[in-house]
Motif scaffolding. Structure first.
Motif, PDB file in Angstrom:
ATOM      1  N   PHE A 180       0.832  -1.199   0.000  1.00 60.24           N
ATOM      2  CA  PHE A 180       0.000   0.000   0.000  1.00 60.24           C
ATOM      3  C   PHE A 180       0.876   1.262   0.000  1.00 60.24           C
ATOM      4  O   PHE A 180       0.642   2.209  -0.760  1.00 60.24           O
ATOM      5  CB  PHE A 180      -0.915  -0.012   1.240  1.00 60.24           C
ATOM      6  N   CYS A 181       1.912   1.235   0.838  1.00 61.06           N
ATOM      7  CA  CYS A 181       2.795   2.409   0.934  1.00 61.06           C
ATOM      8  C   CYS A 181       3.490   2.682  -0.397  1.00 61.06           C
ATOM      9  O   CYS A 181       3.515   3.820  -0.872  1.00 61.06           O
ATOM     10  CB  CYS A 181       3.849   2.195   2.015  1.00 61.06           C
ATOM     11  N   THR A 182       4.059   1.613  -0.967  1.00 70.11           N
ATOM     12  CA  THR A 182       4.799   1.820  -2.220  1.00 70.11           C
ATOM     13  C   THR A 182       3.836   2.179  -3.350  1.00 70.11           C
ATOM     14  O   THR A 182       4.147   3.015  -4.201  1.00 70.11           O
ATOM     15  CB  THR A 182       5.612   0.561  -2.604  1.00 70.11           C
ATOM     16  N   GLY A 183       2.661   1.524  -3.344  1.00 64.87           N
ATOM     17  CA  GLY A 183       1.668   1.818  -4.381  1.00 64.87           C
ATOM     18  C   GLY A 183       1.248   3.275  -4.324  1.00 64.87           C
ATOM     19  O   GLY A 183       1.138   3.955  -5.362  1.00 64.87           O
ATOM     20  N   SER A 184       1.033   3.786  -3.121  1.00 62.63           N
ATOM     21  CA  SER A 184       0.600   5.191  -2.973  1.00 62.63           C
ATOM     22  C   SER A 184       1.657   6.150  -3.498  1.00 62.63           C
ATOM     23  O   SER A 184       1.346   7.218  -4.001  1.00 62.63           O
ATOM     24  CB  SER A 184       0.349   5.515  -1.502  1.00 62.63           C
ATOM     25  N   LEU A 185       2.922   5.748  -3.342  1.00 60.14           N
ATOM     26  CA  LEU A 185       4.013   6.638  -3.782  1.00 60.14           C
ATOM     27  C   LEU A 185       4.475   6.341  -5.208  1.00 60.14           C
ATOM     28  O   LEU A 185       5.395   6.996  -5.707  1.00 60.14           O
ATOM     29  CB  LEU A 185       5.209   6.483  -2.828  1.00 60.14           C
TER      30      LEU A 185
END
Lengths: 467, 386
Positions: free
Chosen positions: A201-206
């Motif tokens: 989720f974190c990497t996807g958001s960024l």
């Protein structure tokens, strides 16, 4: 040279520690260790000495010591846990601690059958703890010694900090490999979907690759461990470390590394060892208020007129007998009678009046030790410890073809738990041994606990009962 | 609860039945000085500091000891009482050996209040020196004013007693020996009530010694002279942890004597050296899989599983290790723990007897993609590692 000696002396021998901090350390660390030994280590005892095979951690021990047996290791773990509880309570502290160190470290070095590095670390901490100023801490033997005393001086306390610092330093240093830095290892050790999902989720958001998250995590862990290594030595860094430490070790629990209670040990240690005095006391105050009734009861017991002579002997004997009976009746492990005898003797001996030196508070000593043995029984019976102990043992025997032995252990395993147990395995063993009636009963019992099991239905049909 | 009414310094006060005149005086807001009295401890009235005048009584009475009675008229102040109290303080100060200058000394405080700090006093007779036999409590009998507070605080434990008679009276311990031999448990109750610094926590004494050393006082203060003779002053306190002015701490295990300190230094050096040096074994040995003492928690090597297969005899008959040992050993073999692999080889060799042949195929993948074979597959382990 003189300056160096002076700095050495100042660093080690003028280390004043909040007394309540060391008392809390003793209570929490040794209390946890007691329940750890009973609930997590006892179930591992059946792996020792199977078929006469053993390799120790130190090669020369193989030639010196016999192969450990399951019954002996069970006894040592149960007694070791009891001794740890005695240290936590401050009963015969130093002798209990010395015996505990020999048991804990001895079993660890005796066999690689349980070779977590955490045991090595704890063995060293136990050794250092011999030299803590136990006579100035609160406990049963010390009573309410020196009520106005706030700080105690201890080089051993400093050594514990250094010990942990060195461990953190090496764990950081050894992570400077490309397989750690590029996130490969982190990717492998994260066991839980929730944590993976969070990183995705974190990497996807960024808008980043997932591997970046693993590499970033790896770098963060390594740098943080370097930081903590220094924070244990430099008081000014501690506030930051004691905020970040519990988060780190909490995340270790979240990713489910299967390292027992180690994370909880560390979280506890951060509060106890790293929080500055003011924070420590501020957090401890509400806890102290909650525990005030117990403290008052303890104080009253400590001040109670001690019993002497025949009454003290009777109390010691009674405490020993009650302890032994509790173990004999409720702890079905290999060598339970010997364990019961040893624990009973330990309890009685610690409360036994002596002519040369008065035993401090023999009645309180006896009562609390009996309560300790009762706590052991409750922790073993109230958890999966005994169930795991017997099912692991039964499983190992079953794999190696000792069906009768396996049946005996599975029967006890099923008897000590009320949840889904090993009835199906037991039923299959009964079938292999030609004990159809027993097999039928086991299939039925298993299905009563797990009604939807296809394996159970098929087994029951095999022994002639329509499910 | 029944109460009574009496008059104190012209004020009418009501106190519970059984209260002392000191309680009544307090209730009336009168400040009656006292030395031997401690709330909660039985009254002895040995210091005579709290004398008050009661109407109808020929002599002043000890307020801490005499029970209040209904209708009494009490005076707590006046020139006569002040003179008596000043005399009592002078006597106490003489017993004390003059002003000691110690923070918190109640005798000094009374002497200041009554303006007798400069009164002539005679040094008391010599008494036994500093008793450091206890791990908790330091005893310096010289400044004792015989208030008996410690004896009453010790109570049934009966460790502390008076010894001697008349001018030779002194505080002592059960058995006439040292404190530690008298069965003292170090509860500290006596320390908490001692007004004169006779019984002090060892930590306070150590702190004062350190302060003296820090101030480079050539001649130690009278109250500490005996202690200074018994043990040399310690160096100045470190302020690395708690900052300057941190409360004093008693010397813990290993801090007391120089022998213990030497032992502590050796122990510290040994543990730190082992902690630092043992992990280096991993880096200098050729076994990159053995991480037991290297603190390599969760290193990449531990993320891999080697494949292990065993065979015996010239025909290389496969052996399932699970038939022989617990699963945990097989897990260790899969982690390429070479001494476990060798141990199991020895185990199989012994089981086969003479001319045994045992082979292991141990293949370990590596994160770098290059598989390792820590033990050659064609090696008869019974020959090379019997």
């Amino acid at each position: 040279m003189n300056m160096l000696a002076e700095r050495w002396d100042r660093f080690w021998h003028q280390n004043d520690v909040l007394r309540v901090r060391l008392t809390t350390f003793r209570v929490v660390f040794f209390g946890l260790l007691a329940f750890d030994m009973w609930m997590l280590m006892v179930p591992r005892a059946p792996r020792y000495g199977v078929n006469g095979f053993n390799v120790s951690h130190l090669p020369f021990l193989d030639g010196l010591l016999p192969v450990p047996t399951q019954a002996l290791v069970t006894l040592l773990y149960l007694v070791g846990g009891f001794l740890a509880l005695r240290v936590a309570l401050g009963i015969a502290t130093r002798r209990s601690l010395q015996a505990l160190t020999f048991i804990y470290g001895g079993v660890y070095f005796w066999s690689q059958a349980d070779s977590y590095q955490h045991h090595y670390l704890i063995s060293l901490v136990l050794l250092i703890c011999w030299f803590l100023p136990h006579e100035f801490l609160h406990g049963v033997d010390e009573g309410h010694a020196m009520p106005t005393l706030t700080h105690v001086r201890s080089w051993a306390a400093r050594l514990i900090y250094v010990e942990i610092s060195v461990v953190y330093f090496y764990t950081a240093l050894t992570k400077t490999t490309k397989f750690w830095m590029n996130g490969w290892a982190v990717d492998k050790i994260i066991q839980t979907d929730s944590m993976r999902g969070f990183l995705s989720f974190c990497t996807g958001s960024l808008g980043l690759e997932e591997s970046v998250a693993y590499a970033f995590t790896a770098h963060t862990i390594m740098l943080w461990q370097y930081f903590v290594a220094f924070a244990f030595l430099v008081p000014r860094l501690r506030p930051l470390a004691c905020l970040s430490g519990p988060i780190f070790h909490g995340l270790v629990e979240v990713i489910d590394l299967k390292i027992g209670w180690f994370s909880w040990y560390m979280i506890g240690l951060y509060y106890i060892l790293l929080f500055p005095d003011r924070w420590f006391l501020a957090i401890g105050r509400p806890i102290g208020r909650l525990l005030a009734p117990f403290a008052r009861l303890f104080e009253w017991l400590v001040r109670a007129r001690p019993i002497e002579g025949g009454a003290a002997i009777m109390a010691a004997v009674a405490a020993g007998l009650v302890s032994a009976a509790l173990v004999e009746a409720f702890v079905p492990v290999a060598g339970a009678s010997v364990t019961a005898g040893v624990l009973g003797a330990l309890v009685a001996f610690a409360a036994w009046p002596r002519a040369d030196k008065p035993v401090p508070r023999p009645l309180l000593r006896a009562g609390l030790q009996v309560a300790g043995v009762a706590a052991m029984v409750v922790s073993l019976r109230g958890s999966d410890a005994l169930f795991d102990y017997h099912r692991f043992w039964g499983g190992d025997l079953s794999r190696r073809g000792d069906l009768h032995g396996a049946v005996a252990h599975y029967e006890i395993a099923n008897a000590v738990t009320s949840g889904p147990a090993r009835h199906f395995q037991l039923a299959e063993l009964y079938e292999q041994l030609g004990r159809t009636d027993d097999a039928r009963r086991a299939w039925l019992e298993g299905l009563a606990r797990e009604p939807d099991s296809e394996r159970g239905r098929r087994g029951l049909a095999r022994v002639g009962v329509a499910p | 609860m029944q109460s009574i009414e009496l008059n104190v310094d012209g004020r009418s006060v009501r106190v519970r039945r059984g209260a002392t005149l000191l309680d009544a005086a307090r209730a009336a807001g009168a400040d009656v000085p006292h030395l031997c009295h401690v709330p909660g401890l039985p009254s002895r009235a040995v210091c005579r500091m709290c004398l008050v005048e009661v109407e109808g009584s020929a002599r002043p009475v000890a307020a801490c000891h005499v029970a209040a009675q209904g209708g009494m008229a009490v005076r707590t102040d006046g020139d006569g009482l002040a003179a008596i109290r000043r005399a009592v303080v002078e006597m106490a100060l003489a017993e004390h050996g003059g002003p000691c200058g110690r923070d918190g000394c109640e005798v000094d405080a009374l002497a200041r209040d009554y303006g007798v700090m400069d009164a002539p006093w005679t040094p008391p007779p010599a008494r036994p020196g500093f008793d450091r036999s206890s791990d908790y409590i330091a005893v310096l009998p010289a400044p004792c004013v015989h208030c008996d507070r410690c004896i009453r605080a010790c109570g049934d434990r009966d460790v502390i007693r008076r010894t001697g008679w008349g001018t030779g009276v002194s505080m002592g311990f059960r058995g006439e020996g040292a404190l530690d031999d008298a069965g003292c448990t170090g509860c500290g109750d006596c320390v908490a009530v001692c007004p004169a610094g006779v019984l002090r926590s060892l930590s306070d004494v150590v702190r004062d010694e350190r302060r003296l050393a820090a101030a480079s006082v050539a001649a130690p203060a009278p109250a500490l002279s005996a202690s200074s003779a018994a043990a040399p002053p310690l160096p100045v306190a470190a302020d690395d942890d708690e900052g300057p002015g941190a409360p004093a701490a008693p010397a813990g295990a290993g801090d007391a004597g120089s022998g213990r300190k030497r032992f502590a230094n050796v122990f510290i050096a040994a543990v730190v050296a082992m902690q630092v040096l043992l992990p280096l074994r991993y880096y200098v040995s050729d076994d990159e899989f053995d991480e037991r003492f290297s603190w390599r928690m969760f290193s990449p090597i531990r993320m891999i599983d080697c494949s292990v297969s065993w065979a015996t005899g010239p025909e290389r008959t496969p052996v399932d290790a699970r038939d022989h040992v617990h699963d945990v050993w097989i897990s260790l073999m899969k982690r390429a723990r070479v001494d476990v692999v060798e141990g199991f080889a020895r185990f199989l060799c012994q089981r086969q007897g003479g001319n045994a042949q045992v082979y292991v195929d141990l293949t370990c993948p590596h994160p770098d993609g290059q598989a390792r074979r820590p033990i050659p597959a064609d090696l008869n382990l019974c020959e090379v590692r019997p």
